[in-house]
Each structure stands twice: as structure tokens, then as C-alpha cells.
Design a protein around this motif. Structure first.
Motif, PDB file in Angstrom:
ATOM      1  N   ASP A 151       0.835  -1.209   0.000  1.00 14.85           N
ATOM      2  CA  ASP A 151       0.000   0.000   0.000  1.00 14.85           C
ATOM      3  C   ASP A 151       0.863   1.251   0.000  1.00 14.85           C
ATOM      4  N   ARG A 152       1.868   1.266   0.860  1.00 16.91           N
ATOM      5  CA  ARG A 152       2.730   2.448   0.958  1.00 16.91           C
ATOM      6  C   ARG A 152       3.493   2.685  -0.343  1.00 16.91           C
ATOM      7  N   MET A 153       4.027   1.632  -0.924  1.00 14.74           N
ATOM      8  CA  MET A 153       4.768   1.773  -2.170  1.00 14.74           C
ATOM      9  C   MET A 153       3.859   2.271  -3.290  1.00 14.74           C
ATOM     10  N   ALA A 154       2.662   1.733  -3.355  1.00 16.51           N
ATOM     11  CA  ALA A 154       1.728   2.123  -4.417  1.00 16.51           C
ATOM     12  C   ALA A 154       1.308   3.576  -4.264  1.00 16.51           C
ATOM     13  N   ARG A 155       1.077   4.026  -3.027  1.00 17.84           N
ATOM     14  CA  ARG A 155       0.676   5.419  -2.811  1.00 17.84           C
ATOM     15  C   ARG A 155       1.805   6.388  -3.172  1.00 17.84           C
TER      16      ARG A 155
END
Length: 311
Positions: free
Chosen positions: A263-267
Motif C-alpha cells: 500500500d505504501r509503495m503504491a501510494r
């Protein structure tokens, strides 16, 4: 949901998206080859191998490059994982593992796509190749429609997540190869061959009408790059694929009640993409940008596997 089930759904999405993209790529290359002189036609088929990341495998199996051999290699040759028949075989195996999670329509579309290649050795000529590719595209569209009519839950979200990750990689490869490899030596930038190739690129991602709708200055490479890179209105653009991955990971996180590394990488990637301007990318080096994007996409893929404990 079991991690093994989530993995099968995710890879089902990736393999079907890859089969559909390769079918579009072969179809566009056949049409481009028909419009081109021999050197340009050979370059088009070589670029198709480069886009699909199968050039080394082809060179290991064949001593010469011909349109017929490349078309067969990318469609019916089950000896390597990049062909359409191999992708459909893997999609079907993953679908069988989660058969009860799929609707009858979704399973039927996958099975019909796989049966198209049953006992087929090679397409005989351009017209049969085009007909074969159209049949593959029809079944993958049928699967896409079936997915959108299923319950909006983890099953569909994992399939669509796999599709979004695969689509981002495919579009980045396609754009990178055209910008740096495809034009034969001696052909002028902006010439007939160059324009045909940019048009073919748009056809591969079903973006000809979208381009005409958004840009009024005729066919300009910078505008094609802008469309495929930064315009989220186009479903196959990098911006759209990046945004969809964020949305799907958010839905999965809400269902599980927690966020993770993916999630963090995608955001972070999505926030960066929103600030990206195609002109600045071109000035700074499109090849370098696309290479970095593909590496980041691979890292996100790996993070998704860790976050959801794919087997």
C-alpha cells in the motif's frame, strides 16, 4: 481468504492480461508489417519480441528472424512462457484452482480462450493470424465483462490488481521499445514508417480514438507519450494503471483492516505520477524513466506477494 487462493486470483489476472496484450501486439505487428518495406517489417517483428521480453528465448530457438516464425513463437509455441498459449494455459490452471470463486461466465471465457489453441500448430498466413488474435481478444473481453458483473469483493479485487500490475509493465515496455528501438536505420524521424509505427502503438493499446479526442494537432510523438504516460483517462496508460493499483490495494486493506508495505509503495508511486509531466520526462530521458518505472513495478509486485503471503 487463503493466501494460496489470493495468489491464484492475482496470477490469473496477470496471465490473462498478458495474453490479451500479446494478441494485440501480434495483430498490430502483422498490420504494420503489411504496410512496411522489408527492413521496417523485420524491425517491427524484432520489436514485438523486445516488447514481450522474449527476444533471447527466440534467438536460442531460431537461427533467423522471419515474420512467420515470430508470429508462431508469440502465439502457439508452448516451449516458452511468453507465448499466448502458455499464458492461457497458466491462466486456466490458476482459474481451476479457484473455480468455485469464479462465475460460470468468467470460467467459460477462460476455457474457450484456451480451447482456441487446442491442437493448433501454427497460424497459416496473415489473415488466419489476425482471425486467431481477434478470437483471443474476444474471449479476454468476455472475461473482463464477467469480472465486472461478479460481486465486488476480494476475488475480483485480486484479479484486477494482477491486471493493473501487468498492464503497467506492458505499456512501459511498449513505449520504451518504440522510442528507442523500432525505427530502422536510415528511416527519418517523422517519416512515413515512423508515423505508421506510432499509429500502430496506439492501436495496440486501443487508443487511436482517444488520441484524436484529446489532441488536435495531428500525430505527434510527444503527445502519444503524454497519452500513454500521464493521462489517467486512458485505461492502459501508466497513470491509470498506477491509480487503479492504489484503489484496489485500499479496498483489500479495508477488508482486512490493515495496510502494508505494498500500500505504501503504491501510494508513493501514485503521488509521484500525479506530479509527472511528460515534457519533463522526455527532456530528462524517457528510456531511463521507463526503466526505473519497470523496476519499481517489479518491486511493487514482490511487495504484494509478501503482504498477502502468496505461496
Amino acid at each position: 481468504m487463503l493466501s494460496r487462493t489470493a495468489s491464484s486470483l492475482y496470477w490469473l489476472g496477470r496471465y490473462l492480461e498478458r495474453a490479451d496484450f500479446t494478441a494485440r501486439l501480434v495483430e498490430a505487428t502483422v498490420r504494420l508489417d503489411a504496410l512496411s518495406s522489408r527492413p521496417a517489417g523485420e524491425a517491427a517483428w524484432r520489436s514485438a519480441l523486445a516488447v514481450s521480453d522474449t527476444e533471447d528465448a527466440y534467438n536460442d530457438a531460431h537461427d533467423e528472424l522471419t515474420a512467420t516464425k515470430v508470429a508462431c513463437f508469440l502465439t502457439v509455441d508452448a516451449s516458452h512462457p511468453g507465448s499466448i498459449v502458455s499464458c492461457l494455459e497458466m491462466a486456466r490452471l490458476n482459474a481451476r484452482a479457484v473455480r468455485t470463486a469464479l462465475s460460470r461466465e468468467a470460467w467459460t471465457a477462460i476455457n474457450r480462450a484456451w480451447l482456441i489453441f487446442d491442437n493448433r500448430e501454427h497460424p497459416a498466413g496473415d489473415m488466419e493470424t489476425l482471425s486467431l488474435m481477434e478470437a483471443v481478444k474476444a474471449e479476454t473481453r468476455g472475461f473482463e465483462g464477467a469480472i465486472h458483473r461478479m460481486l465486488r469483493n476480494q476475488t475480483t479485487w485480486f484479479i484486477r490488481l494482477g491486471q493493473a500490475i501487468e498492464r503497467a509493465d506492458n505499456t512501459a515496455r511498449l513505449l520504451d521499445v518504440k522510442y528507442h528501438i523500432l525505427l530502422p536505420e536510415g528511416e527519418p524521424v517523422g517519416g512515413i514508417v515512423d508515423r505508421d509505427q506510432w499509429t500502430t502503438l496506439l492501436q495496440t493499446v486501443s487508443a487511436v480514438n482517444a488520441y484524436r479526442w484529446l489532441y488536435s494537432d495531428g500525430l505527434r510523438p510527444a503527445d502519444v507519450i503524454d497519452l500513454l504516460l500521464a493521462r489517467a483517462e486512458l485505461p492502459r496508460s501508466l497513470a491509470a494503471s498506477v491509480e487503479e493499483a492504489v484503489d484496489l490495494l485500499h479496498l483489500l486493506a479495508k477488508r482486512e483492516g490493515q495496510h502494508g508495505e505494498a500500500d505504501r509503495m503504491a501510494r508513493v508511486r501514485n503521488d509521484r505520477m500525479r506530479r509527472t509531466r511528460s515534457g519533463e520526462v522526455i527532456a530528462g530521458g524517457l528510456h531511463e524513466y521507463l526503466g526505473a518505472f519497470q523496476r519499481e513495478n517489479d518491486l511493487l509486485h514482490a511487495a504484494i506477494g509478501r503482504q498477502f503471503r502468496f505461496a
